[in-house]
Design a protein around this motif. Structure first.
Motif, PDB file in Angstrom:
ATOM      1  N   GLU A 232       0.852  -1.187   0.000  1.00  0.00           N
ATOM      2  CA  GLU A 232       0.000   0.000   0.000  1.00  0.00           C
ATOM      3  C   GLU A 232       0.890   1.240   0.000  1.00  0.00           C
ATOM      4  OE1 GLU A 232      -3.238  -0.161  -0.265  1.00  0.00           O
ATOM      5  OE2 GLU A 232      -3.223  -2.363  -0.213  1.00  0.00           O
ATOM      6  N   ALA A 233       0.753   2.092  -1.013  1.00  0.00           N
ATOM      7  CA  ALA A 233       1.600   3.281  -1.115  1.00  0.00           C
ATOM      8  C   ALA A 233       0.912   4.317  -1.986  1.00  0.00           C
ATOM      9  CB  ALA A 233       2.952   2.921  -1.715  1.00  0.00           C
ATOM     10  N   PRO A 234       1.191   5.595  -1.736  1.00  0.00           N
ATOM     11  CA  PRO A 234       0.640   6.648  -2.586  1.00  0.00           C
ATOM     12  C   PRO A 234       1.291   6.617  -3.963  1.00  0.00           C
ATOM     13  CG  PRO A 234       2.257   7.562  -1.088  1.00  0.00           C
ATOM     14  CD  PRO A 234       2.073   6.127  -0.684  1.00  0.00           C
ATOM     15  N   GLU A 235       0.580   7.122  -4.947  1.00  0.00           N
ATOM     16  CA  GLU A 235       1.133   7.250  -6.294  1.00  0.00           C
ATOM     17  C   GLU A 235       1.045   8.703  -6.740  1.00  0.00           C
ATOM     18  OE1 GLU A 235       2.767   5.163  -7.950  1.00  0.00           O
ATOM     19  OE2 GLU A 235       2.316   3.261  -6.975  1.00  0.00           O
ATOM     20  N   PRO A 236       2.094   9.237  -7.368  1.00  0.00           N
ATOM     21  CA  PRO A 236       3.373   8.567  -7.574  1.00  0.00           C
ATOM     22  C   PRO A 236       4.184   8.496  -6.288  1.00  0.00           C
ATOM     23  CG  PRO A 236       3.497  10.823  -8.360  1.00  0.00           C
ATOM     24  CD  PRO A 236       2.064  10.585  -7.970  1.00  0.00           C
ATOM     25  N   ARG A 237       5.026   7.488  -6.189  1.00  0.00           N
ATOM     26  CA  ARG A 237       5.866   7.338  -5.005  1.00  0.00           C
ATOM     27  C   ARG A 237       7.077   8.264  -5.107  1.00  0.00           C
ATOM     28  NH1 ARG A 237       5.572   0.690  -4.254  1.00  0.00           N
ATOM     29  NH2 ARG A 237       3.353   0.587  -4.753  1.00  0.00           N
ATOM     30  N   GLY A 238       7.613   8.619  -3.954  1.00  0.00           N
ATOM     31  CA  GLY A 238       8.760   9.505  -3.934  1.00  0.00           C
ATOM     32  C   GLY A 238       9.388   9.516  -2.563  1.00  0.00           C
ATOM     33  N   GLU A 239      10.146  10.566  -2.291  1.00  0.00           N
ATOM     34  CA  GLU A 239      10.900  10.643  -1.048  1.00  0.00           C
ATOM     35  C   GLU A 239       9.991  10.638   0.173  1.00  0.00           C
ATOM     36  OE1 GLU A 239      14.479  10.429   0.898  1.00  0.00           O
ATOM     37  OE2 GLU A 239      13.985  10.210  -1.230  1.00  0.00           O
ATOM     38  N   ALA A 240       8.796  11.227   0.043  1.00  0.00           N
ATOM     39  CA  ALA A 240       7.877  11.254   1.184  1.00  0.00           C
ATOM     40  C   ALA A 240       7.494   9.842   1.603  1.00  0.00           C
ATOM     41  CB  ALA A 240       6.633  12.064   0.837  1.00  0.00           C
ATOM     42  N   PHE A 241       7.271   8.946   0.631  1.00  0.00           N
ATOM     43  CA  PHE A 241       6.954   7.560   0.969  1.00  0.00           C
ATOM     44  C   PHE A 241       8.182   6.840   1.506  1.00  0.00           C
ATOM     45  CE2 PHE A 241       6.589   3.050  -0.610  1.00  0.00           C
ATOM     46  CZ  PHE A 241       5.717   2.630   0.377  1.00  0.00           C
ATOM     47  N   ARG A 242       9.349   7.072   0.881  1.00  0.00           N
ATOM     48  CA  ARG A 242      10.569   6.379   1.284  1.00  0.00           C
ATOM     49  C   ARG A 242      10.963   6.680   2.725  1.00  0.00           C
ATOM     50  NH1 ARG A 242      13.914   7.662  -2.882  1.00  0.00           N
ATOM     51  NH2 ARG A 242      14.022   5.661  -3.946  1.00  0.00           N
ATOM     52  N   THR A 243      10.594   7.849   3.219  1.00  0.00           N
ATOM     53  CA  THR A 243      10.960   8.246   4.583  1.00  0.00           C
ATOM     54  C   THR A 243       9.788   8.157   5.557  1.00  0.00           C
ATOM     55  OG1 THR A 243      10.535  10.569   4.005  1.00  0.00           O
ATOM     56  CG2 THR A 243      12.794   9.784   3.769  1.00  0.00           C
ATOM     57  N   SER A 244       8.699   7.536   5.130  1.00  0.00           N
ATOM     58  CA  SER A 244       7.497   7.493   5.967  1.00  0.00           C
ATOM     59  C   SER A 244       7.514   6.321   6.930  1.00  0.00           C
ATOM     60  CB  SER A 244       6.251   7.401   5.086  1.00  0.00           C
ATOM     61  OG  SER A 244       6.184   6.139   4.442  1.00  0.00           O
ATOM     62  N   ALA A 245       6.740   6.445   7.992  1.00  0.00           N
ATOM     63  CA  ALA A 245       6.581   5.352   8.957  1.00  0.00           C
ATOM     64  C   ALA A 245       5.875   4.167   8.309  1.00  0.00           C
ATOM     65  CB  ALA A 245       5.801   5.847  10.165  1.00  0.00           C
ATOM     66  N   ASP A 246       4.961   4.430   7.382  1.00  0.00           N
ATOM     67  CA  ASP A 246       4.234   3.350   6.714  1.00  0.00           C
ATOM     68  C   ASP A 246       5.184   2.498   5.874  1.00  0.00           C
ATOM     69  OD1 ASP A 246       1.827   1.946   5.995  1.00  0.00           O
ATOM     70  OD2 ASP A 246       1.931   2.934   4.045  1.00  0.00           O
ATOM     71  N   TYR A 247       6.098   3.155   5.174  1.00  0.00           N
ATOM     72  CA  TYR A 247       7.102   2.420   4.391  1.00  0.00           C
ATOM     73  C   TYR A 247       7.959   1.557   5.306  1.00  0.00           C
ATOM     74  CZ  TYR A 247      11.381   1.748   1.612  1.00  0.00           C
ATOM     75  OH  TYR A 247      12.481   1.221   0.974  1.00  0.00           O
ATOM     76  N   ALA A 248       8.398   2.136   6.414  1.00  0.00           N
ATOM     77  CA  ALA A 248       9.232   1.390   7.363  1.00  0.00           C
ATOM     78  C   ALA A 248       8.485   0.177   7.910  1.00  0.00           C
ATOM     79  CB  ALA A 248       9.672   2.298   8.502  1.00  0.00           C
ATOM     80  N   ALA A 249       7.193   0.348   8.189  1.00  0.00           N
ATOM     81  CA  ALA A 249       6.404  -0.760   8.728  1.00  0.00           C
ATOM     82  C   ALA A 249       6.253  -1.878   7.703  1.00  0.00           C
ATOM     83  CB  ALA A 249       5.034  -0.248   9.168  1.00  0.00           C
ATOM     84  N   GLN A 250       6.025  -1.518   6.450  1.00  0.00           N
ATOM     85  CA  GLN A 250       5.881  -2.529   5.413  1.00  0.00           C
ATOM     86  C   GLN A 250       7.207  -3.256   5.167  1.00  0.00           C
ATOM     87  OE1 GLN A 250       2.846  -1.748   2.223  1.00  0.00           O
ATOM     88  NE2 GLN A 250       3.258   0.395   2.743  1.00  0.00           N
TER      89      GLN A 250
END
Length: 268
Positions: A232-250
């Motif tokens: 689950e990720a926003p589109e388009p993906r970028g630095e905000a997703f790469r540094t997010s808590a959600d990314y870390a959890a996944q």
């Protein structure tokens, strides 16, 4: 968050389908399977697993570069072999460029092998180089390019035939982190723009979660599917997703599933 055991596409929607596929080397060593895998049209799927688990072997079987020992493979709705013309583009771990040839000549190779007319070849090569932002390097030689630029050339060569499917075998593993992040972003932009089906091999948890709609975790040899995760990720993906808590959890969820197979946690 990541969802294990994500639903695979139906037969009608699958660009790639493996059914009970195995590969046993001539030495008798089992390399892969049995494995069942489906990749939907336009989907971005990563195969994640430790070195030697059969990820690259699976790509080679799909591309027709090796023969499965048992089971069946369908690509673009066709049983294989044959794999069917230019339906597949393959990006290898190394750029595998001809050092004596210009960048444009390297990209043109698949078209020349297919005896494509020269005028059409020139047009398609120019378009492929523009897509990877190397149009100003058409007359350069591989020795004049950085590692990241060489991998862009390899990607352009895979795209020049306009394949429906891109198979990518750890293409960014040897690159520095900054270059790798940049190419990850560029690859996602190309995927969104072109609508290709991408099956991407990696041993990096972080890369698999960042790039993919679905991550398929493989067990050590003989490689089998141990878990699947819908990302689950926003589109388009970028630095905000790469540094997010959600990314870390996944990443954590996928890493734990990989560790449970007995493989490494795959950070690199």
């Amino acid at each position: 968050m990541s969802v294990p055991h994500a639903l695979a596409p139906s037969d009608a929607d699958a660009a790639i389908r493996l059914r009970a596929v195995t590969k046993i080397y001539d030495s008798g060593v089992p390399a892969l399977g049995p494995i069942d895998l489906a990749v939907g049209r336009g989907e971005f799927v990563s195969l994640l697993g430790p070195s030697g688990c059969g990820k690259s072997t699976a790509l080679r079987l799909i591309a027709g570069l090796a023969a499965e020992s048992s089971g069946s493979i369908e690509v673009a709705g066709q049983a294989t072999p044959p794999r069917g013309g230019h339906a597949i583009g393959f990006v290898f771990q190394e750029p595998t460029l001809m050092p004596w040839a210009s960048i444009s000549a390297n990209v043109a190779l698949p078209l020349e092998l297919a005896r494509t007319p020269k005028a059409e070849t020139a047009q398609r090569v120019a378009a492929a180089l523009a897509r990877v932002e190397l149009q100003d390097f058409a007359d350069a030689y591989p020795r004049q390019l950085s590692g990241g630029m060489k991998m862009r050339v390899s990607l352009a060569r895979a795209l020049v035939t306009d394949p429906d499917i891109l198979l990518m075998d750890e293409p960014f593993a040897a690159l520095d982190e900054i270059t790798r992040f940049r190419l990850n972003d560029d690859l996602l932009a190309l995927w969104r723009d072109l609508g290709k089906t991408v099956l991407f091999v990696t041993h990096s948890v972080f890369e698999s979660v960042y790039l993919s709609q679905r991550v398929v975790v493989m067990s050590p040899r003989p490689g089998r599917i141990a878990a699947e995760f819908s990302i689950e990720a926003p589109e388009p993906r970028g630095e905000a997703f790469r540094t997010s808590a959600d990314y870390a959890a996944q990443c954590r969820d996928v890493s734990l599933a990989l560790a449970a197979t007995g493989g490494t946690r795959g950070h690199g």
